[in-house]
Design an enzyme around this catalytic site. Structure first.
Site, PDB file in Angstrom:
ATOM      1  N   CYS A  96      35.409  33.334  39.905  1.00 18.00           N
ATOM      2  CA  CYS A  96      34.776  34.262  38.774  1.00 18.00           C
ATOM      3  C   CYS A  96      35.347  33.966  37.778  1.00 18.00           C
ATOM      4  CB  CYS A  96      34.990  35.533  39.377  1.00 18.00           C
ATOM      5  SG  CYS A  96      36.830  36.065  39.835  1.00 18.00           S
ATOM      6  N   GLU A 151      33.601  44.233  41.961  1.00 20.72           N
ATOM      7  CA  GLU A 151      34.247  43.012  41.214  1.00 20.72           C
ATOM      8  C   GLU A 151      33.483  42.097  41.065  1.00 20.72           C
ATOM      9  OE1 GLU A 151      36.894  42.800  39.291  1.00 20.72           O
ATOM     10  OE2 GLU A 151      37.936  45.101  39.573  1.00 20.72           O
TER      11      GLU A 151
HETATM   12  P1  NAD Z   1      27.311  37.661  47.229  1.00 25.33           P
HETATM   13  O1  NAD Z   1      27.153  39.021  46.363  1.00 25.33           O
HETATM   14  O2  NAD Z   1      26.080  36.933  47.570  1.00 25.33           O
HETATM   15  O3  NAD Z   1      28.096  37.952  48.681  1.00 25.33           O
HETATM   16  C1  NAD Z   1      29.308  38.880  48.793  1.00 25.33           C
HETATM   17  C2  NAD Z   1      29.255  39.568  49.844  1.00 25.33           C
HETATM   18  O4  NAD Z   1      28.309  40.659  49.732  1.00 25.33           O
HETATM   19  C3  NAD Z   1      28.999  38.599  51.322  1.00 25.33           C
HETATM   20  O5  NAD Z   1      29.955  39.299  52.122  1.00 25.33           O
HETATM   21  C4  NAD Z   1      27.658  39.071  51.530  1.00 25.33           C
HETATM   22  O6  NAD Z   1      27.175  38.831  52.811  1.00 25.33           O
HETATM   23  C5  NAD Z   1      27.660  40.583  51.264  1.00 25.33           C
HETATM   24  N1  NAD Z   1      26.163  41.157  50.846  1.00 25.33           N
HETATM   25  C6  NAD Z   1      25.055  40.468  50.444  1.00 25.33           C
HETATM   26  N2  NAD Z   1      24.387  41.294  50.518  1.00 25.33           N
HETATM   27  C7  NAD Z   1      24.516  42.543  50.772  1.00 25.33           C
HETATM   28  C8  NAD Z   1      23.820  43.791  50.765  1.00 25.33           C
HETATM   29  N3  NAD Z   1      22.603  43.919  50.415  1.00 25.33           N
HETATM   30  N4  NAD Z   1      24.754  44.989  50.998  1.00 25.33           N
HETATM   31  C9  NAD Z   1      26.120  44.536  51.459  1.00 25.33           C
HETATM   32  N5  NAD Z   1      26.552  43.451  51.362  1.00 25.33           N
HETATM   33  C10 NAD Z   1      25.914  42.082  51.114  1.00 25.33           C
HETATM   34  O7  NAD Z   1      28.377  36.755  46.291  1.00 25.33           O
HETATM   35  P2  NAD Z   1      28.866  35.396  46.908  1.00 25.33           P
HETATM   36  O8  NAD Z   1      28.096  34.411  46.745  1.00 25.33           O
HETATM   37  O9  NAD Z   1      29.541  35.465  48.387  1.00 25.33           O
HETATM   38  O10 NAD Z   1      30.132  35.334  46.028  1.00 25.33           O
HETATM   39  C11 NAD Z   1      30.237  34.610  44.531  1.00 25.33           C
HETATM   40  C12 NAD Z   1      30.139  35.713  43.392  1.00 25.33           C
HETATM   41  O11 NAD Z   1      31.356  36.612  43.614  1.00 25.33           O
HETATM   42  C13 NAD Z   1      30.080  35.323  42.043  1.00 25.33           C
HETATM   43  O12 NAD Z   1      29.242  36.008  41.414  1.00 25.33           O
HETATM   44  C14 NAD Z   1      31.448  35.374  41.649  1.00 25.33           C
HETATM   45  O13 NAD Z   1      31.782  35.578  40.307  1.00 25.33           O
HETATM   46  C15 NAD Z   1      32.081  36.744  42.410  1.00 25.33           C
HETATM   47  N6  NAD Z   1      33.387  36.896  42.546  1.00 25.33           N
HETATM   48  C16 NAD Z   1      34.148  37.950  41.629  1.00 25.33           C
HETATM   49  C17 NAD Z   1      35.334  38.058  41.825  1.00 25.33           C
HETATM   50  C18 NAD Z   1      35.927  39.241  40.785  1.00 25.33           C
HETATM   51  O14 NAD Z   1      37.223  39.436  40.905  1.00 25.33           O
HETATM   52  N7  NAD Z   1      35.425  39.712  39.711  1.00 25.33           N
HETATM   53  C19 NAD Z   1      36.061  37.332  42.419  1.00 25.33           C
HETATM   54  C20 NAD Z   1      35.509  36.294  43.396  1.00 25.33           C
HETATM   55  C21 NAD Z   1      34.394  36.193  43.252  1.00 25.33           C
END
Ligand code: NAD
Length: 516
Positions: free
Chosen positions: A322, A288
């Site tokens: 998001c 997501e």
């Molecule tokens: P991010 O991708 O930077 O991090 C999300 C998670 O992934 C964190 O827990 C992080 O530690 C982990 N992570 C980072 N690199 C990783 C890797 N290589 N392997 C495994 N895990 C890893 O995102 P963010 O800044 O925390 O969140 C914001 C983003 O989330 C925005 O793009 C937003 O649109 C999206 N979002 C989407 C939804 C949805 O339902 N579509 C809901 C909420 C947020």
């Protein structure tokens, strides 16, 4: 099992003095607990390392909300082991008994509501109402999935019989998986992703975002208090680039339930596709990801309603959703009139420390601060600054609500997710051009149309290509059990959280025939 029918948990708007008083007391209580250290919880055991993840208050970044043990690869390995060990017995629990633990957890969340809200105010800068809406969603996911799981007991009822055989098909869980959440809805999303998998018999390792290690420690505490056996949910605070990617690639990870950015989602999808040494399955991957959500307003629309919807969708939680409106696509003949109303409303928003319950608090962290600043620069070169545009002085990560006008539909500001309080307004000739513009990004999460034209509403119902579409209302705020949530295209795999089919994704069907 007799349970009340599912209803959405109400959230608070804090208009009553009693609710305000409760919130102030909760904020004071939570503040008195600042700075504590939270160990990882692996198979029910506390594991504390010397290295820490420090979580700070974005309204006042020098304040340490809490610290968590920074998990190592050994911890990640141990957490996955614990999850598989717990799976052996958890998968055998009667569905009613598993659902009952979730209902108990929801009851605890309800009792601790104000406290949980206060943690969100301090750890990620939500105002009181946004914090309350998130805790309500956390409760909703738990209550909804607990009930939905009961539907899947016994598998399908409508298969044909075959002479001379007794046939049966039933669902079984997948095994031990990984839930990885972003920081913007830590409690609601991590709870939803975790309960969805766990309630039907799987076990998980929960890897919170680095900014929300305290919020998820509280979530883990609640499931433990509800009586969930050790190892079913393992709390593993750590870096995405360390333990996150390690577990994504791990051959014993059965599924990955991920919510976060497109960049990380792509990386996870690719890494998870590889079949590692000794791996015996294809990992199921649920993604997501981001959005570039548009509100389209035509010349028949109620412009006051549209202006309100834009403000709510664009600046609620500082645009860090998001589902936030970040493109405002307006038919030329009403462009100026709508912009005037949006600008006027944006100017009236109060931006201040989240604990004072302003309209807008800070953005979440230093990286967000840098990103929003960068896009304010990009906006200046790609559009006309109509309101805001400024990072406010001081340590807290505060920005004015901002609108750039006459942005081209292909400009970076109209294509890339900013994840902050910045709107790109795009002028189009007519509704048809507007419909083409709203569909012209790689994302497909939410969108809204403000129009009084029935034929256009019906056309948009078919052709506005997003997972969650709204007419004549804001494009954020989906409710579990009412508007199943998930996006098309590179927004992800359209898991539809809070929907009736969500849990099936964490199950596999076994079909058994016995010759009579
Ligand atoms: P991010 O991708 O930077 O991090 C999300 C998670 O992934 C964190 O827990 C992080 O530690 C982990 N992570 C980072 N690199 C990783 C890797 N290589 N392997 C495994 N895990 C890893 O995102 P963010 O800044 O925390 O969140 C914001 C983003 O989330 C925005 O793009 C937003 O649109 C999206 N979002 C989407 C939804 C949805 O339902 N579509 C809901 C909420 C947020």
């Amino acid at each position: 099992m007799h349970v009340l029918p599912y209803v959405n948990e109400p959230y608070d708007t804090f208009t009553s003095p009693a609710a305000q008083e409760e919130m102030r007391a909760a904020l004071a209580e939570v503040r008195s607990q600042f700075g504590q250290t939270y160990p990882a919880v692996i198979g029910g055991k506390r594991v504390q390392r010397d290295a820490l993840i420090v979580s700070t208050n974005p309204s006042a970044p020098s304040e340490v909300v809490g610290k968590a043990s920074r998990a190592t690869r050994e911890d990640a390995e141990a957490a996955l082991d614990a999850a598989w060990k717990a799976f052996d017995s958890w998968k055998l629990w009667k569905q009613e008994d598993r659902s009952r633990v979730m209902l108990k957890a929801a009851a605890i969340m309800r009792r601790r509501k104000r406290e949980l809200e206060a943690w969100l105010v301090y750890e990620i800068g939500k105002n009181w109402v946004e914090a309350s809406a998130e805790v309500a969603e956390m409760i909703d996911f738990t209550e909804y999935y607990a009930r939905q799981a009961l539907r899947h007991v016994g598998g399908l009822g409508h298969l044909n019989a075959f002479p001379g055989e007794e046939n049966q098909s039933f669902y079984i869980p997948l095994g031990a998986g990984l839930t990885i959440a972003p920081w913007n809805f830590p409690m609601a999303l991590m709870t939803g992703m975790t309960v969805g998998a766990v309630v039907v018999g799987n076990t998980v390792v929960c890897k919170p975002a680095e900014d929300t290690v305290v919020a998820i420690a509280k979530m883990a505490e609640i499931f433990e208090e509800a009586g969930l056996p050790p190892g079913v949910i393992n709390y593993l605070p750590g870096l995405g680039s360390e333990v996150g990617s390690y577990l994504v690639e791990h051959p014993r990870t059965r599924f990955i339930n991920f919510t976060g950015s497109l960049a990380t989602g792509k990386r996870i999808n690719e890494a998870a596709a590889k079949v590692g040494e000794g791996q015996r399955w294809f990992k199921r991957v649920f993604l997501e990801l981001g959005g570039k959500d548009a509100i389209l307003v035509d010349e028949t629309a109620d412009l006051d309603a549209a202006a309100l919807g834009v403000i709510q969708s664009a600046y609620g939680y500082q645009g860090q959703k998001c589902s936030a409106c970040s493109r405002l696509v307006i038919v030329d003949s009403v462009y100026d009139r709508l912009i005037e109303r949006v600008v006027e409303r944006a100017k009236s928003l109060r931006v201040a420390a989240a604990e004072t319950n302003p309209d807008m608090g800070p953005v979440c962290n230093l990286a967000q601060d840098a990103k929003v600043r960068e896009y304010l620069g990009i906006g200046r070169s790609e559009g006309k600054l109509l309101v805001g545009g400024r990072r406010m002085d001081g340590d807290g990560f505060f920005f004015e609500p901002t609108v750039f006008g006459d942005v081209a539909p292909t400009a970076r500001l109209a294509q890339e997710e900013v994840f902050g309080p910045v709107v790109a307004a795009i002028r189009v000739k007519n509704f048809d051009e507007g419909l083409a513009v709203v569909n012209n990004t790689v994302y497909g999460l939410t969108g809204a149309l403000y129009s009084r034209d029935r034929a256009r509403i019906e056309l948009a119902r078919r052709e506005f290509h997003v997972g969650n579409l709204y007419f004549n209302r804001k494009c954020s705020g989906a409710l579990a059990g009412v508007q199943p949530f998930g996006g098309f295209n590179l927004t992800g795999t359209d898991t539809k959280t809070g929907g009736p089919d969500y849990l099936l994704q964490f199950l596999q069907m076994k079909s058994v025939a016995e010759r009579l």
